[in-house]
Design a protein around this motif. Structure first.
Motif, mmCIF file in Angstrom:
data_model
loop_
_atom_site.group_PDB
_atom_site.id
_atom_site.type_symbol
_atom_site.label_atom_id
_atom_site.label_comp_id
_atom_site.label_asym_id
_atom_site.label_seq_id
_atom_site.Cartn_x
_atom_site.Cartn_y
_atom_site.Cartn_z
ATOM 1 N N TYR A 35 43.743 38.169 34.262
ATOM 2 C CA TYR A 35 43.571 37.474 35.533
ATOM 3 C C TYR A 35 44.656 36.409 35.652
ATOM 4 N N ASP A 36 45.295 36.335 36.827
ATOM 5 C CA ASP A 36 46.317 35.321 37.099
ATOM 6 C C ASP A 36 45.750 34.335 38.111
ATOM 7 N N LEU A 38 47.063 31.734 39.410
ATOM 8 C CA LEU A 38 48.031 31.281 40.415
ATOM 9 C C LEU A 38 48.039 32.179 41.642
ATOM 10 N N THR A 39 47.877 33.480 41.413
ATOM 11 C CA THR A 39 47.887 34.437 42.530
ATOM 12 C C THR A 39 46.481 34.952 42.860
ATOM 13 N N ASP A 40 45.493 34.551 42.051
ATOM 14 C CA ASP A 40 44.112 34.983 42.215
ATOM 15 C C ASP A 40 44.024 36.514 42.223
ATOM 16 N N THR A 41 44.713 37.147 41.257
ATOM 17 C CA THR A 41 44.728 38.601 41.147
ATOM 18 C C THR A 41 44.470 39.022 39.699
ATOM 19 N N TYR A 42 43.967 40.240 39.569
ATOM 20 C CA TYR A 42 43.784 40.850 38.258
ATOM 21 C C TYR A 42 44.898 41.867 38.049
ATOM 22 N N LYS A 43 45.258 42.095 36.780
ATOM 23 C CA LYS A 43 46.340 43.031 36.479
ATOM 24 C C LYS A 43 45.880 44.017 35.410
#
Length: 77
Positions: A35-36, A38-43
């Motif tokens: 989870y990032d 800063l971008t509120d995204t999962y990878k």
């Protein structure tokens, strides 16, 4: 990070006939699921196989809230 219900699943299939190739299997990863903030995204970095050239596959990701997402991919190289 308990957002995944299970390991993402891959089902390969013939692009022309849409017939399944083999059975579904767990997707391989190159990196840990992350989870990032800063971008509120999962990878999720999915590791594929060069032998899959000229075929298609569906990656299914099931979340612990009951939602499921599918990504259809055509492998050309």
């Amino acid at each position: 990070m308990d957002v995944l219900d299970s390991t993402p699943i891959v089902q390969r299939w013939n692009c022309a006939s849409e017939a399944p190739i083999g059975s579904p299997f767990a997707a391989s990863q190159n990196e840990a699921f992350a989870y990032d903030p800063l971008t509120d995204t999962y990878k999720f970095v999915w590791k594929t196989n060069k032998a899959w050239s000229n075929s298609c596959a569906t990656l299914t990701v099931a979340l612990d809230d009951g939602q499921a997402y599918e990504l259809d991919v055509r492998f050309t190289k």
